[in-house]
Motif scaffolding. Structure first.
Motif, mmCIF file in Angstrom:
data_model
loop_
_atom_site.group_PDB
_atom_site.id
_atom_site.type_symbol
_atom_site.label_atom_id
_atom_site.label_comp_id
_atom_site.label_asym_id
_atom_site.label_seq_id
_atom_site.Cartn_x
_atom_site.Cartn_y
_atom_site.Cartn_z
ATOM 1 N N LYS A 1 6.401 8.402 -6.561
ATOM 2 C CA LYS A 1 5.340 9.710 -7.252
ATOM 3 C C LYS A 1 6.587 10.230 -6.184
ATOM 4 O O LYS A 1 6.410 12.180 -6.288
ATOM 5 C CB LYS A 1 4.033 9.400 -6.697
ATOM 6 C CG LYS A 1 3.178 9.175 -8.078
ATOM 7 C CD LYS A 1 1.892 9.061 -7.528
ATOM 8 C CE LYS A 1 1.214 7.761 -8.782
ATOM 9 N NZ LYS A 1 0.061 7.593 -8.454
ATOM 10 N N ASN A 2 6.272 10.580 -5.065
ATOM 11 C CA ASN A 2 6.481 11.225 -3.548
ATOM 12 C C ASN A 2 7.641 11.489 -3.245
ATOM 13 O O ASN A 2 7.849 12.426 -2.392
ATOM 14 C CB ASN A 2 5.648 11.018 -2.334
ATOM 15 C CG ASN A 2 4.213 11.278 -2.785
ATOM 16 O OD1 ASN A 2 3.821 12.129 -3.733
ATOM 17 N ND2 ASN A 2 3.471 10.039 -2.791
ATOM 18 N N TYR A 3 8.881 10.585 -3.768
ATOM 19 C CA TYR A 3 9.958 11.406 -3.184
ATOM 20 C C TYR A 3 10.633 10.770 -4.813
ATOM 21 O O TYR A 3 10.607 10.495 -5.505
ATOM 22 C CB TYR A 3 11.090 9.994 -2.372
ATOM 23 C CG TYR A 3 10.185 10.029 -1.069
ATOM 24 C CD1 TYR A 3 11.143 10.442 -0.177
ATOM 25 C CD2 TYR A 3 9.067 9.401 -0.476
ATOM 26 C CE1 TYR A 3 10.864 10.821 1.052
ATOM 27 C CE2 TYR A 3 8.821 9.166 0.687
ATOM 28 C CZ TYR A 3 9.742 9.674 1.934
ATOM 29 O OH TYR A 3 9.289 10.344 3.128
ATOM 30 N N LEU B 1 4.301 5.466 2.776
ATOM 31 C CA LEU B 1 4.769 6.838 3.418
ATOM 32 C C LEU B 1 5.068 7.350 3.969
ATOM 33 O O LEU B 1 5.665 7.945 4.916
ATOM 34 C CB LEU B 1 3.716 7.471 2.278
ATOM 35 C CG LEU B 1 3.574 7.600 0.527
ATOM 36 C CD1 LEU B 1 3.056 8.418 0.023
ATOM 37 C CD2 LEU B 1 5.582 7.632 0.265
ATOM 38 N N SER C 1 3.411 -2.318 -5.104
ATOM 39 C CA SER C 1 2.509 -1.186 -4.870
ATOM 40 C C SER C 1 2.973 -0.073 -4.483
ATOM 41 O O SER C 1 2.580 1.625 -5.107
ATOM 42 C CB SER C 1 1.696 -2.022 -4.310
ATOM 43 O OG SER C 1 0.628 -2.747 -5.111
ATOM 44 N N GLY C 2 3.449 -0.339 -3.444
ATOM 45 C CA GLY C 2 3.816 1.393 -3.028
ATOM 46 C C GLY C 2 5.243 1.598 -3.331
ATOM 47 O O GLY C 2 4.895 2.974 -3.217
ATOM 48 N N SER D 1 0.808 -1.266 -0.027
ATOM 49 C CA SER D 1 0.103 0.078 0.202
ATOM 50 C C SER D 1 0.569 0.599 -0.241
ATOM 51 O O SER D 1 1.665 1.108 0.910
ATOM 52 C CB SER D 1 -0.682 -0.027 0.850
ATOM 53 O OG SER D 1 -1.228 1.746 1.751
ATOM 54 N N GLY D 2 0.326 1.904 -0.872
ATOM 55 C CA GLY D 2 1.124 3.771 -1.086
ATOM 56 C C GLY D 2 1.185 4.391 0.372
ATOM 57 O O GLY D 2 2.112 5.018 0.839
ATOM 58 N N LYS D 3 0.153 4.149 0.932
ATOM 59 C CA LYS D 3 -0.230 5.275 1.891
ATOM 60 C C LYS D 3 0.538 4.362 3.137
ATOM 61 O O LYS D 3 1.373 4.904 3.402
ATOM 62 C CB LYS D 3 -1.813 4.850 1.990
ATOM 63 C CG LYS D 3 -2.882 5.822 3.060
ATOM 64 C CD LYS D 3 -3.644 6.209 3.145
ATOM 65 C CE LYS D 3 -3.986 6.733 3.687
ATOM 66 N NZ LYS D 3 -5.989 6.969 4.316
ATOM 67 N N TYR E 1 -4.044 1.922 -10.238
ATOM 68 C CA TYR E 1 -2.816 2.231 -10.563
ATOM 69 C C TYR E 1 -2.815 2.713 -11.989
ATOM 70 O O TYR E 1 -1.805 2.774 -12.700
ATOM 71 C CB TYR E 1 -1.516 1.189 -10.642
ATOM 72 C CG TYR E 1 -1.828 1.279 -9.113
ATOM 73 C CD1 TYR E 1 -1.079 1.891 -8.748
ATOM 74 C CD2 TYR E 1 -2.062 -0.366 -8.142
ATOM 75 C CE1 TYR E 1 -0.408 1.688 -6.950
ATOM 76 C CE2 TYR E 1 -1.804 0.038 -6.785
ATOM 77 C CZ TYR E 1 -0.997 0.482 -6.297
ATOM 78 O OH TYR E 1 -0.831 0.276 -5.162
ATOM 79 N N SER F 1 5.273 16.465 -2.390
ATOM 80 C CA SER F 1 6.719 15.830 -2.747
ATOM 81 C C SER F 1 7.491 16.559 -1.449
ATOM 82 O O SER F 1 8.972 16.392 -1.615
ATOM 83 C CB SER F 1 6.824 15.725 -3.667
ATOM 84 O OG SER F 1 6.503 17.074 -4.304
ATOM 85 N N ASP G 1 3.762 5.175 -5.320
ATOM 86 C CA ASP G 1 3.983 6.263 -4.340
ATOM 87 C C ASP G 1 4.710 6.593 -4.285
ATOM 88 O O ASP G 1 5.219 7.706 -3.777
ATOM 89 C CB ASP G 1 3.117 6.181 -2.917
ATOM 90 C CG ASP G 1 1.538 5.882 -3.553
ATOM 91 O OD1 ASP G 1 0.418 7.031 -4.058
ATOM 92 O OD2 ASP G 1 0.817 4.797 -4.381
ATOM 93 N N ALA H 1 2.142 1.535 -13.814
ATOM 94 C CA ALA H 1 2.438 2.141 -13.999
ATOM 95 C C ALA H 1 4.104 2.265 -12.886
ATOM 96 O O ALA H 1 4.700 3.038 -13.375
ATOM 97 C CB ALA H 1 1.698 1.984 -12.278
#
Lengths: 287, 483
Positions: free
Chosen positions: A102-104, A67, A95-96, A62-64, B115, B188, A99, A123
């Motif tokens: 995407k965010n780092y 993070l 999966s994680g 899980s991405g959530k 996704y 980010s 994210d 993805a």
């Protein structure tokens, strides 16, 4: 009056920024190495961190969740994960990572050519090419240096091995060994039991104090022979509470018991954190 | 007022549904009365209010009939072209797409892979099984919650094909794109959970906060901070005004400053109906405060609520956000002036900081008084330390909002400086989360109230009304004595 207010608030912000910088400098000078088996539910995610450098092995389901976990251990000013390793393209491992990418900011990603053809995998591949993240093919002999003392060696798959199999993604799992002085950690992804003997033959010295048990403790991984070769003091099982696969299997737990390893499970303990204060010292488990 | 009552009567009577025939008889009867007694003002007013009552009831009934029709005519399969009609809602591991089949008058909720990228206005080819939404527990009527947005079916494993076309309004599309960019900037630049909190503050919603933190917010009675509601907007607006005055604006300029702040907030949320409603309530309240006519602005709020209900009568019963927005605003309008007036004498000589804290307390308290029974009834919990926690973090909230806003805007221009600003923003955010986490970890932070009865809600409001009248009488007496 107003003018003075502005000067004051300017001074205060400057003071705060200076202290943040001071914090950053002290933190990055901190030599201790942390290995954290993150509690991400049914899946794998392991963070290796020294100062401001991080290696993330898998990202869990899980991405959530990943993070949230990274938020706990990565200092707030550090928005870069230096190396990400995707052991194999199953959704409970990558999966994680979607994210995370995407965010780092991600320095480089190490993965195999195997593909699972799922939305998640697509993805992830899309993000790697969109963000132009440097991608390296994992093969035995590749090494990642976290610092002068800490290094992570990829020991499987072999260069000549064909991991490009859609049906059995586990068999192409990356296996990696972290060495920090005498301390050794072995990370196995979902490496299958059939290939254990091959791995032992390829790597004469598999000894490690801490072993991440392959495939969440499934009965189709971690043979007795393999445990003998590694002879881990501690076995970490990354597994979700009440998962529908029945992981970890009773058989595997029995094998671990007879090998004399202490078993630590993320579903029982939450995050499993090892701290290594120096190459001469033994890594200790944080209680 | 009587319109609201009409909506209330019929919607709480559900599942009982009227035949529209019954609405026409009294209407006819009343029209006759109007004709006969047209020169008697009392009769005209009462006839009009009853007409409005019936009108409210009829509107609501119509919507309920529609909802029932779909419930009784289940479909099992759907295939065809659909259009995404709102911003996709990202959940953990999947996303919810509200879509409308072309040429149909109902909506479907599609559960799609997290996704794949989807955006508002896209045309998709969909096939798969559909069903009527099921209610997981009896407290939350999920079917009606969706029905109020005209969504009557849900498809859990649809096969979705993109057509590459986009039919949505261009302006709305760009607003949502802008929102996405802002979200990405925040996520980010700051770690979780601080990024989730900042996101909640500047664009609303708690979806980006980890579950544990969301729970902590609800246990400490502070969820309103990240929710898009009139409550949140009101408090934010109030602080924006104070901030405006603090940075040297005139009261009138501060008002426009706050209105501007609210509008930006509503836009950043992506203009969902809920945020627009909340924004309207907030601006009305500010306007009343500016004119010093807080106590007299009740009519404006009632009128605004009526307009919203004419557009969608089902909000009253099935949208907790609407209930909380409306009630919190009413609370601030009626109770806040009372508290202020009765404390006027001893707060006068106190310092600015103390005054600010007291005002926070008074605001929170007056809103809480009206919201509490709904929280107990709909969410089944009562936070005991809510006032204290609100007092500790609310004054910092507007500050972190402004800093965050500043950091985000700078991020569009020059990122290295924005980075520093984000670090500065991190500090108040960290503080707020630490406070919420600490207090929620206390054993008796919140009590579970299972089955708070609906009549309890009624009793609460009747008592509150009594209390309000009593206090009002007293203050009026006091004022007349003084003069």
């Amino acid at each position: 009056m107003n003018h003075r207010k502005k000067i004051y608030s300017g001074l205060i912000s400057l003071a705060v920024l200076t202290s943040i910088f001071a914090g950053i400098i002290t933190h990055s000078k901190n030599e201790s190495l942390k290995v954290v088996f993150l509690d991400v539910g049914q899946g794998d995610a392991i963070l290796i961190e020294q100062g401001e450098k991080q290696i993330l092995i898998d990202g869990g389901p899980s991405g959530k969740k990943i993070l949230e976990e990274l938020g706990k251990y990565v200092p707030f000013w550090d928005r870069k994960i230096d190396v990400v390793i995707a052991t194999h393209p199953d959704s409970d491992h990558i999966s994680g990572l979607v994210d995370v990418l995407k965010n780092y900011e991600v320095g480089e990603i190490i993965k195999t050519d195997a593909s699972s053809g799922t939305d998640v995998d697509k993805a992830l591949l899309g993000l790697i090419s969109d963000k132009k993240i440097e991608s390296q093919a994992a093969e035995k002999g590749l090494a990642v240096k976290l610092s002068d003392q800490a290094r992570l060696d990829i020991i499987a798959p072999r260069v000549d091995e064909n991991v490009f199999e859609e049906k059995d993604t586990n068999s192409g799992s990356i296996v990696a060994m972290l060495a920090y002085g005498k301390n050794k950690f072995l990370f196995t992804g979902d490496f299958p039991i059939e290939k254990d003997s091959g791995l032992i033959a390829d790597n004469p010295d598999l000894k490690a104090q801490v072993l991440k048990i392959s495939h969440h403790g499934s009965k189709n991984a971690t043979s007795g022979e393999f445990l003998k070769a590694v002879s881990p003091e501690t076995a970490v099982i990354s597994v979700g509470k009440g998962n529908r696969y029945g992981h970890p299997a009773q058989e595997t737990l029995e094998r671990l018991k007879s090998a004399g390893s202490e078993i630590l499970r993320t579903d029982e303990r939450g995050d499993v954190v090892f701290e290594c204060r120096g190459i001469a010292q033994k890594c200790v488990l944080e209680q | 007022m009587s319109f609201l009552a009409g909506v209330a009567l019929v919607s709480f009577g559900y599942p009982f549904i009227w035949d529209s025939f019954y609405f026409f008889i009294p209407v006819l009867f009343l029209l006759i009365i109007l004709l006969v007694f047209y020169d008697n003002p009392k009769a005209v007013i009462s006839a009009f209010s009853i007409l409005l009552l019936i009108f409210g009831g009829w509107m609501t009934n119509r919507k309920l009939v529609e909802a029932d029709y779909f419930k009784n005519n289940p479909q099992s399969e759907f295939f065809g072209e659909v259009e995404i009609i709102s911003d996709p809602a990202m959940k953990d591991g999947y996303q919810d797409l509200a879509v409308k089949p072309s040429g149909k008058n109902y909506g479907i909720l599609l559960r799609a892979s997290a996704y794949q990228e989807f955006s508002y206005g896209e045309i998709l080819k969909v096939s798969g099984a559909v069903e009527i939404p099921k209610n997981m527990d009896d407290k939350f009527d999920y079917r009606m919650y969706l029905a109020k947005e005209d969504i009557f079916y849900i498809s859990k494993k649809p096969v979705i094909q993109k057509t590459g076309k986009n039919n949505g309004s261009k302006i709305f599309f760009w607003i949502l794109e802008f929102k996405k960019v802002v979200q990405r900037k925040i996520a980010s630049s700051l770690p979780v959970p601080e990024s989730g909190l900042l996101e909640g503050l500047v664009i609303g919603g708690s979806a980006s906060l980890p579950k544990g933190i969301q729970e902590a917010f609800s246990r400490t009675g502070t969820t309103h901070i990240v929710a898009v509601s009139g409550y949140n907007v009101t408090i934010v607006a109030e602080y924006l005004m104070m901030l405006g005055i603090a940075i040297g604006l005139w009261r009138k300029q501060a008002f426009w400053f706050a209105v501007f702040g609210i509008s930006v907030f509503v836009f950043m949320c992506g203009l969902p109906a809920s945020a627009v409603r909340a924004g309207v309530m907030g601006i009305l309240l500010l306007w009343a405060m500016k004119n010093g006519r807080l106590a007299n602005s009740g009519n404006a709020i009632l009128f605004a609520a009526s307009v919203m209900l004419v557009r969608n009568p089902l909000l009253l019963r099935y949208d907790a956000g609407f209930q909380l927005s409306f009630l919190a605003t009413v609370g601030v309008i009626y109770f806040y002036p009372l508290i202020e007036r009765s404390s006027h004498s001893f707060m006068e000589e106190k310092g600015a900081v103390l005054k600010l804290l007291f005002e926070t307390l008074a605001l929170t308290f007056s809103a809480q008084m009206l919201v509490l029974p709904i929280l107990m009834y709909s969410f089944g919990s009562l936070s005991i330390i809510s006032l204290l926690v609100n007092l500790l973090i609310l004054p910092i909230i507007s500050f972190s909002m402004m800093l965050g806003f500043f950091a985000i805007s700078t991020g569009f221009i020059f990122y290295p400086i924005a980075k520093l600003l984000f670090w500065l923003t991190y500090i108040p955010l960290r503080y707020e989360i630490a406070v919420v986490e600490f207090f929620s970890s206390l054993k008796y932070a919140s009590i579970e109230i299972s089955n708070f009865p609906w009549w309890g809600v009624g009793v609460w409001y009747i008592m509150l009304f009594g209390l309000f009248q009593a206090v009002k009488m007293k203050t009026i007496e006091k004022i007349s004595n003084e003069s």
